[in-house]
Design a protein around this motif. Structure first.
Motif, PDB file in Angstrom:
ATOM      1  N   LEU A 129      33.405  46.133  50.259  1.00  0.00           N
ATOM      2  CA  LEU A 129      32.390  45.257  50.796  1.00  0.00           C
ATOM      3  C   LEU A 129      32.248  45.824  52.206  1.00  0.00           C
ATOM      4  CD1 LEU A 129      33.894  41.879  49.936  1.00  0.00           C
ATOM      5  CD2 LEU A 129      31.917  42.825  48.850  1.00  0.00           C
ATOM      6  N   TYR A 147      36.587  42.941  47.424  1.00  0.00           N
ATOM      7  CA  TYR A 147      36.312  41.901  46.623  1.00  0.00           C
ATOM      8  C   TYR A 147      37.269  42.411  45.266  1.00  0.00           C
ATOM      9  CZ  TYR A 147      34.759  39.336  42.294  1.00  0.00           C
ATOM     10  OH  TYR A 147      34.453  38.430  41.456  1.00  0.00           O
ATOM     11  N   ILE A 183      34.474  32.270  45.644  1.00  0.00           N
ATOM     12  CA  ILE A 183      35.676  32.938  46.326  1.00  0.00           C
ATOM     13  C   ILE A 183      37.078  32.033  46.525  1.00  0.00           C
ATOM     14  CG2 ILE A 183      36.918  34.554  48.026  1.00  0.00           C
ATOM     15  CD1 ILE A 183      34.448  35.676  46.309  1.00  0.00           C
ATOM     16  N   ARG A 217      39.309  34.675  41.920  1.00  0.00           N
ATOM     17  CA  ARG A 217      38.386  35.770  42.964  1.00  0.00           C
ATOM     18  C   ARG A 217      39.090  35.816  44.379  1.00  0.00           C
ATOM     19  NH1 ARG A 217      33.496  33.425  40.031  1.00  0.00           N
ATOM     20  NH2 ARG A 217      32.798  35.248  38.487  1.00  0.00           N
ATOM     21  N   LEU A 254      28.524  40.162  49.254  1.00  0.00           N
ATOM     22  CA  LEU A 254      28.764  39.401  48.024  1.00  0.00           C
ATOM     23  C   LEU A 254      27.708  39.122  47.539  1.00  0.00           C
ATOM     24  CD1 LEU A 254      31.785  37.374  49.321  1.00  0.00           C
ATOM     25  CD2 LEU A 254      32.038  39.030  47.693  1.00  0.00           C
ATOM     26  N   GLN A 311      39.290  40.952  41.536  1.00  0.00           N
ATOM     27  CA  GLN A 311      38.968  40.004  40.664  1.00  0.00           C
ATOM     28  C   GLN A 311      40.250  40.037  39.768  1.00  0.00           C
ATOM     29  OE1 GLN A 311      35.312  38.582  38.677  1.00  0.00           O
ATOM     30  NE2 GLN A 311      36.332  38.456  36.993  1.00  0.00           N
ATOM     31  N   VAL A 334      38.960  37.716  48.213  1.00  0.00           N
ATOM     32  CA  VAL A 334      38.344  38.735  49.199  1.00  0.00           C
ATOM     33  C   VAL A 334      39.313  39.062  50.235  1.00  0.00           C
ATOM     34  CG1 VAL A 334      36.924  38.828  51.131  1.00  0.00           C
ATOM     35  CG2 VAL A 334      35.973  37.934  48.815  1.00  0.00           C
TER      36      VAL A 334
END
Length: 324
Positions: A23, A53, A114, A66, A104, A55, A68
Motif C-alpha cells: 500500500l 494489506y 479491515i 483482513r 485501499l 489477507q 493492514v
C-alpha cells in the motif's frame, strides 16, 4: 504477492498461506547522514512510507481475516501534534497523496473492511490516522504503551514524540513481552486458522522470538528490537511460494543490508550523540538476522524501501494494481 485474495486458501495448515499487497502511503525526504554512514551531510533522498494489506483465509470455514500492517503518513499533517509538525519541516518535500485510505480504495476496500491494524511501531510516519479505522482492532508490540503514556522519556530527536491518545480505547492490544516465556495453553486452545495474539513466542530459524498469528505458519509476528520499544516485523508465506519479510524500520536503507554503509549518528544542538535507533547494538543484531533471511531467499521489504518501490517488476504488487 498474489493478485487474487482467494490464493490465501489452503487445504492443510502445513501449507497455509496469506496474500500480501503493498500500500502506498505517501513520500517524504530524509537527510541521509541520520541513517547511514559514511555519506555527505547534504545528501537527501525521497522515500516511500509503505504499508501492507494482508489477507488470511481460514482453510475450513473460509473466514477472511483482513490485516493492514502500518498506516503510513497522516493525510492531513496538521492533525499531528505540534512537535511532529515542527519535525515534518525537516522532512520536505513530502506528499501524503495517496494515503492508506486511497490505496485501499483502489482495490475496493474501505477502512471498515479491515479487522486488524498492526503497527510495526508508533513513530509518526507509520501511524496514519487511527480514527479513519472505526471498527478495526489495533495491535502494537510490547513496550508501545509505555512510549505513548510518556513513561519512556530517554529518546532524543524531534521524531520521538508520541501521541497518548493514539490507540482507540477498547480496541487496542499490546502483545506480550517476547523475552518472557508465555504459557503453552494459549496456543493449544487455538485451532489452526484462528487468529491469536496471546500465543507463545517461539524461535523460528534464525529468529529467536516469533508469534504464529494463525497457528498455521502463514503469518509470523517477529520481535525486531533496536529501533524503538515495541518494534515488530511480519514474516508471511504466500501461495506463490514466497516468503516476504516486512521489516518496518529495522533498517532504513538497503546499503545497511549489503554492508556498504553502517548506521548513522549525529550530534544534536546540545552536543548529544543521536541515533535513529533507540538501541544501536540491538538494531545491528536485528539487521544481521534480516541479512541472513535474505541470503536464505526471503524477500525483504523495508518500510521506506525506495529501491523496492522503484522496481518496475513490483508495480503489480500494489493493492488494486490492474483493477478497472
Amino acid at each position: 504477492m498474489s493478485s487474487d485474495d482467494s490464493h490465501a486458501r489452503s487445504e492443510h495448515p502445513a501449507t497455509a498461506t496469506v496474500s500480501v499487497h503493498a500500500l502506498s502511503c505517501g513520500h517524504f525526504s530524509l537527510p541521509e547522514y541520520q541513517f547511514v554512514h559514511p555519506v555527505s551531510q547534504e545528501a537527501r533522498r525521497t522515500v516511500p512510507s509503505l504499508a501492507f494489506y494482508i489477507q488470511h483465509l481460514h482453510p475450513d470455514t473460509s473466514k477472511q481475516t483482513r490485516i493492514v500492517f502500518d498506516l503510513g503518513l497522516r493525510k492531513d499533517v496538521k492533525r499531528y501534534a505540534q512537535p511532529i509538525q515542527r519535525h515534518i519541516k525537516t522532512r520536505q518535500p513530502m506528499t501524503t497523496n495517496p494515503d492508506v485510505i486511497q490505496s485501499l480504495a483502489s482495490g475496493g476496500l474501505q477502512p471498515e473492511d479491515i479487522d486488524y491494524v498492526i503497527y510495526s511501531h508508533v513513530h509518526w510516519d507509520h501511524i496514519g490516522e487511527p480514527r479513519d479505522f472505526p471498527t478495526s482492532t489495533f495491535v502494537v508490540g510490547h513496550g508501545a504503551h509505555s512510549l505513548l503514556n510518556g513513561t519512556s522519556s530517554s529518546l532524543r530527536g524531534g521524531h520521538s514524540f508520541f501521541e497518548s491518545d493514539l490507540l482507540p480505547e477498547g480496541r487496542a492490544i499490546e502483545l506480550s513481552d517476547p523475552l518472557v516465556q508465555t504459557l503453552e495453553k494459549h496456543n493449544s486452545s487455538t485451532a489452526a486458522g484462528d487468529i491469536n495474539f496471546e500465543g507463545s513466542w517461539r524461535a523460528h530459524g534464525a529468529l529467536p522470538q516469533t508469534l504464529d498469528l494463525f497457528n498455521d505458519g502463514s503469518l509470523l509476528v517477529v520481535n525486531a528490537p533496536g529501533h524503538l520499544p515495541g518494534h515488530i516485523n511480519l514474516l508471511a508465506r504466500t501461495s506463490d511460494n514466497r516468503q516476504i519479510y516486512m521489516a518496518g524500520d529495522a533498517c532504513h536503507d538497503r546499503r545497511l543490508l549489503t554492508g556498504e554503509k553502517t548506521i548513522g549518528e549525529w550530534n544534536d544542538a546540545q552536543g548529544h550523540v543521536c541515533c535513529i535507533h533507540s538501541d544501536r547494538k540491538q538494531a545491528e543484531e536485528t539487521i544481521e538476522r534480516i541479512r541472513k533471511l535474505e541470503k536464505e531467499g526471503v524477500e525483504i521489504i523495508l518500510a521506506h524501501d525506495i529501491e523496492w518501490e522503484s522496481d518496475p517488476a513490483n508495480r503489480t504488487r500494489f493493492f488494486g494494481a490492474g483493477i478497472g
